[in-house]
Design an enzyme around this catalytic site. Structure first.
Site, mmCIF file in Angstrom:
data_model
loop_
_atom_site.group_PDB
_atom_site.id
_atom_site.type_symbol
_atom_site.label_atom_id
_atom_site.label_comp_id
_atom_site.label_asym_id
_atom_site.label_seq_id
_atom_site.Cartn_x
_atom_site.Cartn_y
_atom_site.Cartn_z
ATOM 1 N N HIS A 125 0.837 -1.202 0.000
ATOM 2 C CA HIS A 125 0.000 0.000 0.000
ATOM 3 C C HIS A 125 0.873 1.254 0.000
ATOM 4 C CE1 HIS A 125 -3.251 2.783 1.043
ATOM 5 N NE2 HIS A 125 -2.443 3.265 1.965
ATOM 6 N N ASP A 154 7.466 20.427 -26.996
ATOM 7 C CA ASP A 154 7.657 19.148 -26.315
ATOM 8 C C ASP A 154 8.652 19.372 -25.192
ATOM 9 O OD1 ASP A 154 7.762 16.430 -25.615
ATOM 10 O OD2 ASP A 154 7.449 15.845 -27.697
ATOM 11 N N TRP A 189 6.933 0.431 3.680
ATOM 12 C CA TRP A 189 7.362 1.119 2.460
ATOM 13 C C TRP A 189 8.739 1.720 2.643
ATOM 14 C CZ3 TRP A 189 8.380 6.268 0.982
ATOM 15 C CH2 TRP A 189 8.247 7.217 1.985
ATOM 16 N N SER A 219 13.553 6.464 -12.773
ATOM 17 C CA SER A 219 12.578 7.157 -13.607
ATOM 18 C C SER A 219 12.398 8.593 -13.137
ATOM 19 C CB SER A 219 11.254 6.407 -13.546
ATOM 20 O OG SER A 219 10.199 7.225 -13.933
ATOM 21 N N SER A 220 12.256 8.789 -11.827
ATOM 22 C CA SER A 220 11.993 10.137 -11.327
ATOM 23 C C SER A 220 13.199 11.042 -11.498
ATOM 24 C CB SER A 220 11.596 10.080 -9.861
ATOM 25 O OG SER A 220 10.440 9.331 -9.719
ATOM 26 N N HIS A 303 12.251 13.251 2.954
ATOM 27 C CA HIS A 303 11.593 14.530 3.152
ATOM 28 C C HIS A 303 11.478 15.374 1.905
ATOM 29 C CE1 HIS A 303 9.023 16.498 5.830
ATOM 30 N NE2 HIS A 303 9.295 17.543 5.108
ATOM 31 N N GLU A 305 11.095 14.209 -0.849
ATOM 32 C CA GLU A 305 10.024 13.488 -1.547
ATOM 33 C C GLU A 305 8.644 14.012 -1.143
ATOM 34 O OE1 GLU A 305 9.792 11.255 -3.831
ATOM 35 O OE2 GLU A 305 7.750 10.488 -3.558
ATOM 36 N N TYR A 307 7.820 16.860 -0.376
ATOM 37 C CA TYR A 307 7.522 18.114 -1.071
ATOM 38 C C TYR A 307 7.473 17.935 -2.571
ATOM 39 C CZ TYR A 307 7.208 20.113 3.352
ATOM 40 O OH TYR A 307 6.753 20.359 4.605
ATOM 41 N N SER A 318 -3.386 26.578 -6.998
ATOM 42 C CA SER A 318 -3.246 27.996 -7.319
ATOM 43 C C SER A 318 -3.985 28.319 -8.611
ATOM 44 C CB SER A 318 -1.770 28.378 -7.460
ATOM 45 O OG SER A 318 -1.075 28.120 -6.272
ATOM 46 N N HIS A 352 13.486 14.827 11.434
ATOM 47 C CA HIS A 352 12.251 14.723 12.214
ATOM 48 C C HIS A 352 11.531 13.389 11.985
ATOM 49 C CE1 HIS A 352 9.849 16.935 8.847
ATOM 50 N NE2 HIS A 352 9.711 15.651 8.710
ATOM 51 N N HIS A 353 12.004 12.608 11.028
ATOM 52 C CA HIS A 353 11.424 11.274 10.867
ATOM 53 C C HIS A 353 12.026 10.273 11.846
ATOM 54 C CE1 HIS A 353 9.170 12.186 7.175
ATOM 55 N NE2 HIS A 353 10.139 13.036 6.952
ATOM 56 N N THR A 378 4.047 27.834 3.994
ATOM 57 C CA THR A 378 2.805 27.139 3.672
ATOM 58 C C THR A 378 1.606 27.953 4.116
ATOM 59 O OG1 THR A 378 4.063 25.144 4.151
ATOM 60 C CG2 THR A 378 1.740 24.872 3.730
ATOM 61 N N LYS A 381 0.875 30.659 1.769
ATOM 62 C CA LYS A 381 0.143 30.187 0.595
ATOM 63 C C LYS A 381 -1.347 30.081 0.880
ATOM 64 C CE LYS A 381 3.545 27.710 -1.993
ATOM 65 N NZ LYS A 381 3.316 27.098 -3.269
ATOM 66 N N ARG A 500 1.195 1.982 14.984
ATOM 67 C CA ARG A 500 0.889 1.795 13.573
ATOM 68 C C ARG A 500 1.161 0.340 13.202
ATOM 69 N NH1 ARG A 500 5.832 4.699 10.310
ATOM 70 N NH2 ARG A 500 4.418 4.404 8.584
#
Lengths: 702, 121, 207
Positions: A125, A154, A189, A219-220, A303, A305, A307, A318, A352-353, A378, A381, A500
């Site tokens: 998941h 393109d 994960w 890929s990313s 982290h 990631e 964002y 927006s 912080h993780h 944030t 925004k 968890r």
């Protein structure tokens, strides 16, 4: 000696890997239930794949599929294929989530899932939702929209774009294949060692996970490079950085995060693979290994990631707030600066993780403060979006419903994030369901609502007809309500102390809350169903929702200035940009839909099979590595190398579209636009809206 | 592009000829500087009797200067205005590297001192 | 130099090769971005290596495993190859005929292969002294960092051979030119990574 040849051919594959084999050998009720679930999933994969093959053959569309889609370097088609992968994977991962909620709803003193099965559920998941739902979804949307917004034909590297798609497809395929040749990893994960080391987890599960994630990471990285270079080098004349639409800005920052945020994950998974395959001791618990470094590396990726996932939705919202309020976005420069601040800050908060790892208070305090700092841009925004709606003529169409749901729920999730950013509080609730509730509260209203509203927003651009509104609303409201029902109880459970990833629990006080959450999961399942029905109804009724004129929402940026769907080359003549909201100002000055003085010949990239080759070799190599089928690994490696080198020798990489063809297509479309009746915004959701808004000067904003 | 490459040497304009000399000189200077900056640390480690901290310092200093030399003479990164975009790219990468690498060292050595003294070299 | 001649870092081919520069400028910029991403990978492996220095688990450490002489030779080989690649770049920029270019490229290739051979010999010696990655975290960290650089050199050599093949088939067209420019960036970049390796891993370890 007799076993050597099959071992050589099949590696570690044998009958035991089939999901129902264990239950056949030892049929207890418990095992049969689990075998029915996992065997059913495996059967679905096989039948689904067969179904697609049969359907395409029956329709006689193989050639069309090959030449128009699979080998097409067109960024729009690649974008759509990314999104298709994402939606298929979304469906699977939502179903898995429902199973987990169901397990916990009946989990007092038991439940129906075996621990291994439950472990696979939460691992796949998470892995799917991050790497094969969220990443392809946002990559697909940026792929589709960003070149149109900056006035390009393109991306900078169309073939590399195909390769990115191929790598993601290969990773997704590997995750799907793991349902047939089980098991997948049970390590979560994030795959923390030493649990995922060979000593404790010798099976193929973790290897599946490593290679699937590695394919997605590669890929990313390539995608990030592609997007960043495109935005730097291919903007239309006059499109200065501070004239770019906000979505393109967030695409740029996301691309930069991909380029610099993916390497730590590549390093972490590669080192874990070395540990498992070549007996290295990077993260083992003995012989000088240090598992904490894995945690460190993983979150140095993890982290940024987060964002990568949330910035594109910020850009999407927006656009949506501004378009559906009929106003310019409030505080454009501030929003840009906030975006940049968030992307820089995202690199300095990863600790912080793992506040509870054992470092001293000063380290925790530094990272805790850095984390809270992110709340500032944030928050800026959020105020900008609210001020965009203020005194606007807000139209509550489907994208806007998602956007408003987002803004309320996301702020709540952000507040719980500030709570978690306090190390002393984090010691109390870390690794509990409170954390699960927090990040789902960010990712579902943030990322997923962003993607769904983007789909509703840009679908008419991509396919030429609007998505049906009624089922769209039902889906949107069900998502919002379902999310609240499924995840708010988890905050309570977390504070009550439920860890968890709990298979089962012995505290009756948890039960009412897990039941509510389970009910919420059903509502989310209903929302998924609504999405499917929405798609079905939209396709069925497409003729009354046609949108050829191309601008159904009175859009503001350049993508709305083309036909729907746009031609392969996007713009017959590259537009010149003179201000922000380029298309809106064209409309205001009455300069939209003009006939260009002359049409040029257009050079476009030629079709190439590279993406397909990489998809096939990538998944073959990952499968071979997972099951120790070495001939397959070598074969796939050689084919990849030969293909890449051969590609270097190809010289005919472009094809020319003649100016006559461009002229014909464009004039035909303009003729069609001329025949369309302009509508004002009150008729936006009616069949009368064929994509031509009343010019803004005549008071189109009712 | 065709293979029009039968003439032995392209006719260089005066300006180009000057450029060629200048660029070749750049590579030679780069090579010499890099050689010296390689020899110093190797020589120090092999023959010099100095305390480790100074030695680490000099190795690091030589390495950093040599990296700058390579960037300047081989990769042609300069401070020229029209190449700022790329210089910024490199500097941004350095920033990220400092954050991630420095952060890793800070976090893990802090952890070692508190929890895993065996891992301190 | 004219402005168009200096559009991206690395060697600029200049106005005489406008066809290659105009159409494929993005490729070189893109390759730089890729290099920077790769640089982060190396940076993290360096940090990991430093973090793992203490993880010898009673096995052999740097003093037992490293030899200064062969590292010095490897350093010189790689530095020379950077210079010869520079000469190849100049031949590409100022000469019309392919001969000097091809000669310099082959010299570079041979140096690259020599480097890999030397490095393999080095690893072999280390294995002989019990320096296998399964022995300790420290040796694992070494073998996750240094061979990765070697693999990059190997990839660069293969790319160089492929480009020589392209020169043979297509001549010096704009594809080959931009390919060579990108390979030059990679080659010089690998030399920079090697500076970090010999300074931090070898000299730092032998201090």
């Amino acid at each position: 000696m007799s076993g050597d040849l099959p071992d050589f051919i099949f590696g570690k594959l044998d009958w035991d890997t089939l999901p129902f084999w264990d239950a056949l050998k030892d049929p207890t009720t418990f095992k049969i239930i689990n075998a029915v679930i996992s065997g059913g999933a495996g059967a679905l994969v096989v039948l689904g794949a067969l179904g697609v093959v049969i359907l395409v053959t029956w329709l006689g569309k193989w050639k069309y599929l090959w030449s128009e889609w699979l080998t097409s370097p067109d960024h729009k088609k690649i974008g759509i294929m990314f999104i298709v992968i994402a939606i298929v994977m979304l469906a699977r991962a939502v179903i898995e989530a429902v199973f987990m909620r169901a397990q916990q709803a009946v989990g007092l003193d038991g439940g129906f899932l075996s621990p291994e099965h439950f472990g696979e559920f939460f691992t796949t998941h998470g892995t799917i939702m991050i790497f094969f739902m969220a990443m392809p979804f946002l990559t697909g949307i940026i792929n589709y929209v960003m070149p149109l917004q900056i006035g390009a034909r393109d991306l900078s590297f169309p073939v590399m774009n195909q390769i990115s798609l191929g790598l993601t497809a290969a990773g997704a395929a590997i995750v799907m294949i793991s349902l047939v040749f089980t098991p997948f990893s049970t390590g979560g994960w994030s795959g923390y060692p030493p649990y995922t080391e060979r000593a404790y987890n010798p099976g193929p599960g973790v290897d599946y996970w490593i290679w699937a994630v590695t394919l997605s990471t590669l890929s990313s990285t390539l995608t990030g490079i592609n997007f960043a270079v495109t935005i730097y080098k291919k903007r239309a004349p006059g499109m200065k950085l501070f004239r770019m639409p906000l979505f393109t800005w967030t695409a740029l920052t996301t691309a930069i995060l991909m380029i610099f945020g993916m390497p730590p994950l590549t390093v972490a998974t590669a080192l874990l693979a070395l540990d498992r395959y070549l007996d290295f001791h990077m993260f083992t618990s003995d012989l000088g290994g240090n598992m904490m470094n894995y945690v460190n590396l993983f979150w140095a990726f993890g982290h940024p990631e987060v964002y990568i996932l949330i910035l594109p939705p910020f850009g999407i919202f927006s656009e949506i707030f501004s378009t559906f309020s009929g106003k310019r976005i409030f505080g454009y420069p501030v929003l840009v600066v906030a975006t940049i601040c968030i992307s820089i800050l995202s690199f300095i908060v990863w600790l912080h993780h793992f506040f509870t790892m054992g470092q001293d208070a000063a380290v925790n305090a530094a990272f805790g403060i850095a984390t809270m700092l992110i709340g500032i841009p944030t928050g800026v925004k959020v105020y900008d979006w609210m001020l965009t709606m203020y005194r606007g003529r807000v139209r509550l169409s489907v994208p806007m419903i998602y956007a408003i749901g987002f803004i309320m729920l996301f702020v709540l999730g952000g507040l719980t994030g500030i709570i978690l950013a306090t190390p002393s509080v984090d010691y109390q609730v870390h690794n509990s369901l409170f954390l699960i509730a927090h990040f789902h509260n960010m990712l579902i209203p943030g990322l997923l609502f962003g993607m769904l509203s983007a789909t509703n927003f840009w679908f008419p651009k991509a396919l030429g007809f609007r998505l049906e509104e009624r089922w769209g609303r039902r889906a949107a409201y069900s998502w919002i309500v379902g999310f609240m029902l499924a995840f708010f109880p988890l905050y309570v459970l977390g504070v009550l102390g439920m860890p968890r990833r709990s298979l089962t629990f012995f505290e009756p006080a948890y039960l009412p809350w897990t039941l509510i959450a389970g009910f919420g999961a059903l509502v989310i399942l209903f929302a998924m169903l609504c999405l499917l029905i929405q798609l079905w109804v939209s396709i069925r009724d497409r003729h009354q929702n046609m949108m050829t004129a191309g601008d159904p929402w009175d859009g503001r940026s350049l993508e709305w200035s083309t036909s729907s769907p746009p031609p392969e080359y996007n713009f017959p003549v590259i537009p010149e940009v003179h201000s922000r909201d380029a298309y809106m100002s064209e409309k205001e000055q009455g300069k939209a839909h003009q006939v260009p003085d002359e049409f040029p010949d257009i050079v476009m990239p030629a079709n190439s099979a590279m993406g397909v080759i990489i998809a096939v070799t990538g998944s073959a190599m990952a499968f071979g590595l997972t099951w120790y089928i070495w001939w397959l690994v070598i074969l796939a490696g050689v084919v990849t190398l030969v293909a890449v080198i051969a590609r270097g020798f190809v010289r005919k990489t472009t094809r020319v579209i003649s100016s006559d063809e461009v002229r014909r297509t464009h004039l035909a479309w303009l003729e069609c636009v001329r025949k369309t009746t302009p509508v004002d915004r009150s008729k936006e959701q009616s069949p009368e809206n064929q994509g031509l808004p009343v010019p803004p000067v005549n008071g189109a904003v009712q | 592009m065709s293979r029009r490459a039968l003439s032995k040497k392209r006719e260089l304009s005066d300006e180009e000829a000057k450029e060629l000399v200048a660029e070749r000189r750049g590579y030679v200077w780069g090579l010499l500087a890099a050689l010296v900056l390689t020899l110093i640390p190797f020589g120090l480690v092999a023959y010099a009797e100095i305390e480790p901290l100074t030695l680490y310092g000099s190795i690091a200093a030589c390495a950093i200067v040599q990296i700058v030399v390579h960037f300047r003479f081989f990769l042609h990164i300069t401070l020229a205005r029209n190449k700022r975009e790329d210089l910024q790219l490199i500097l941004f990468t350095l920033l990220i590297l400092t954050i991630m690498g420095g952060g890793t060292l800070w976090i893990l050595f802090n952890l070692y001192y508190r929890m895993m003294p065996g891992m301190i070299p | 130099m004219t402005r168009t001649a200096m559009r991206h870092p690395g060697l600029n081919l200049g106005p005489a090769h406008a066809d290659a520069e105009d159409t494929r400028e993005e490729m070189i910029f893109g390759f730089w971005v890729f290099m920077m991403s790769d640089f982060v990978i190396f940076g993290l492996l360096f940090a990991t290596y430093v973090v793992m220095l203490g993880g010898t688990a009673g096995g052999p450490g740097p003093h037992e495993l490293f030899e200064m002489k062969s590292v010095f030779i490897e350093t010189l080989i790689l530095l020379t190859s950077s210079f010869t690649f520079g000469m190849a770049s100049l031949a590409l920029k100022y000469r019309e005929d392919t001969k000097p270019l091809v000669i310099w490229l082959i010299v570079t290739l041979l140096l690259g292969v020599a480097f890999i051979a030397y490095e393999l010999k080095d690893f072999h010696t280390m294995f002989g002294k019990g320096g296998v990655p399964s022995r300790s975290g420290f040796i694992s960290a070494f073998f996750s960092l240094v061979p990765l650089h070697g693999l990059h050199v190997l990839a660069a050599c293969i790319w160089l051979i492929a480009l020589l093949g392209q020169i043979a088939v297509h001549g010096l067209d704009s594809f080959v030119k931009t390919g060579l420019l990108r390979l030059a960036i990679l080659w010089h970049f690998l030399d920079i990574v090697w500076i970090c390796i010999f300074s931090l891993v070898y000299l730092g370890g032998l201090t």
